[in-house]
Write an enzyme that holds these catalytic residues in place. Structure first.
Site, PDB file in Angstrom:
ATOM      1  N   ASP A  83      -4.594  -4.134  -3.163  1.00 54.47           N
ATOM      2  CA  ASP A  83      -3.763  -3.771  -2.009  1.00 54.47           C
ATOM      3  C   ASP A  83      -3.302  -4.994  -1.219  1.00 54.47           C
ATOM      4  O   ASP A  83      -4.112  -5.776  -0.730  1.00 54.47           O
ATOM      5  CB  ASP A  83      -4.596  -2.855  -1.103  1.00 54.47           C
ATOM      6  CG  ASP A  83      -3.792  -2.183  -0.015  1.00 54.47           C
ATOM      7  OD1 ASP A  83      -2.775  -2.743   0.418  1.00 54.47           O
ATOM      8  OD2 ASP A  83      -4.206  -1.087   0.409  1.00 54.47           O
ATOM      9  N   SER A 102       0.825  -1.193   0.000  1.00 56.32           N
ATOM     10  CA  SER A 102       0.000   0.000   0.000  1.00 56.32           C
ATOM     11  C   SER A 102       0.869   1.257   0.000  1.00 56.32           C
ATOM     12  O   SER A 102       1.859   1.332  -0.704  1.00 56.32           O
ATOM     13  CB  SER A 102      -0.945  -0.047   1.207  1.00 56.32           C
ATOM     14  OG  SER A 102      -2.006   0.861   1.069  1.00 56.32           O
TER      15      SER A 102
END
Length: 337
Positions: A156, A41
């Site tokens: 993610d 992320s």
């Protein structure tokens, strides 16, 4: 005398990830070498800038007035129904910090953690274009459409592996330092489960036009902290997906499958970590850009307090390595007599 290979595992947490820059700056000032970095992320952005030699440039950008409106300006409507927004503009912006470099060309060695939304498998990217890798690792489900990487659709990595200490260990690190800055996870209430369940029913059963589905999803977002990934007790609480990889229904149901899979793995990073840093930034908002400098300072302070422990680990490794080398030489000498 051989020194240990040191690796960092960096979690994501949107704007709070600037704390990682504070950690890295202190390590550089104190002469702590970094050989490997694995991140997911927003942590992947900091890791990439560090490995590409542009961390100072990134800090200047963030501290120089970057704000929420500028961030939102990077989001454009998604071309598919797999998410609300595309990260194409973000990828272009990231190229100014990666200079078109590939993973194979930078040091420290760099890896970014993603999840294949179709298979619920962790995917570690360590080859190819770094800017594309950042986008894949930052594609928060629901919000952004999955990123295409070959024949995979990636989202993610924090969904499955928030602090990728195991990845750093696999890369070859002798000492693994994890930096965990994400807010605590929470368990969905029955009301929130029903909200997601309703969303799936609407999208599957009545073919709600996508423009209205977007509005409904915005309502769901107001009820759920989508950025703080969820834990669930039973997959049976949710309806199955439609089978179309790029539909919102598929993304929702696959994400829930991944979180169910990750439920028992949430603390695994502690097993692989020799040191865990937890900068005090979890109370800062994810997009509160006025707290960036404070988050950076918290990262520095966390790293500074850990320097004695890190130096001790390095020293102990070198002592053990020296003793092992002497023992090996003695055995060799005795075998030659």
């Amino acid at each position: 005398m051989s020194r240990p290979k040191i690796g960092l595992a960096l979690s994501g947490a949107s704007g709070r990830a600037i704390a990682h820059a504070g950690v890295l700056d202190v390590f550089e000032e104190q002469g702590i070498p970094v050989d490997y970095i694995a991140a997911c992320s927003s942590g992947a952005i900091i890791a990439a800038a560090y490995s590409c030699g542009t961390l100072r440039q990134l800090k200047a950008t963030l501290f120089g007035g970057f704000n929420r409106m500028e961030l939102l300006g990077l989001f454009e409507a998604a071309e598919t129904t797999g998410g609300l927004f595309s990260l194409n503009k973000v990828e272009e912006r990231m190229k100014s910090f990666t200079h078109g470099l590939r993973f194979e060309e930078v040091r420290p060695h760099l890896a970014m953690v993603c999840v294949d939304i179709a298979t619920a498998e962790q995917v570690v990217i360590s080859m190819g274009d770094i800017a594309k890798g950042i986008v894949a690792s930052c594609s928060v489900p629901f919000i952004f459409e999955p990123a295409r990487w070959g024949n995979r659709q990636l989202v993610d990595g924090g969904l499955l592996n928030l602090v990728p200490a195991d990845v750093v260990r696999d890369m070859g690190a002798d000492i693994v330092i994890s930096v965990e800055i994400a807010a605590a996870k929470y368990i969905l209430s029955n009301t929130e489960i029903r909200l997601l369940q309703t969303l799936v029913i609407i999208l599957q059963s009545i073919g709600l036009p996508y423009r209205y589905a977007k509005k409904f999803i915005q309502f769901i977002k107001s009820k759920l902290k989508i950025g703080d990934f969820v834990q669930i007790y039973s997959q049976s609480d949710f309806l199955p997906g439609s089978g179309h990889d790029e539909s919102m229904v598929s993304v929702i149901t696959k994400v829930l499958e991944v979180r169910f899979k990750a439920f028992g793995l949430k603390n695994d990073y502690k097993i692989y970590s020799d040191i865990i840093l937890t900068p005090k930034v979890k109370h800062f908002g994810r997009t509160e850009f006025n707290t960036l400098r404070r988050a950076y300072v918290e990262g520095r302070q966390s790293a500074q307090s850990a320097i004695p422990q890190i130096l001790k680990l390095i020293e102990q490794y070198e002592v053990n390595a020296s003793a092992a080398a002497k023992s090996k030489n003695q055995l060799l000498t005795e075998s030659l007599k």
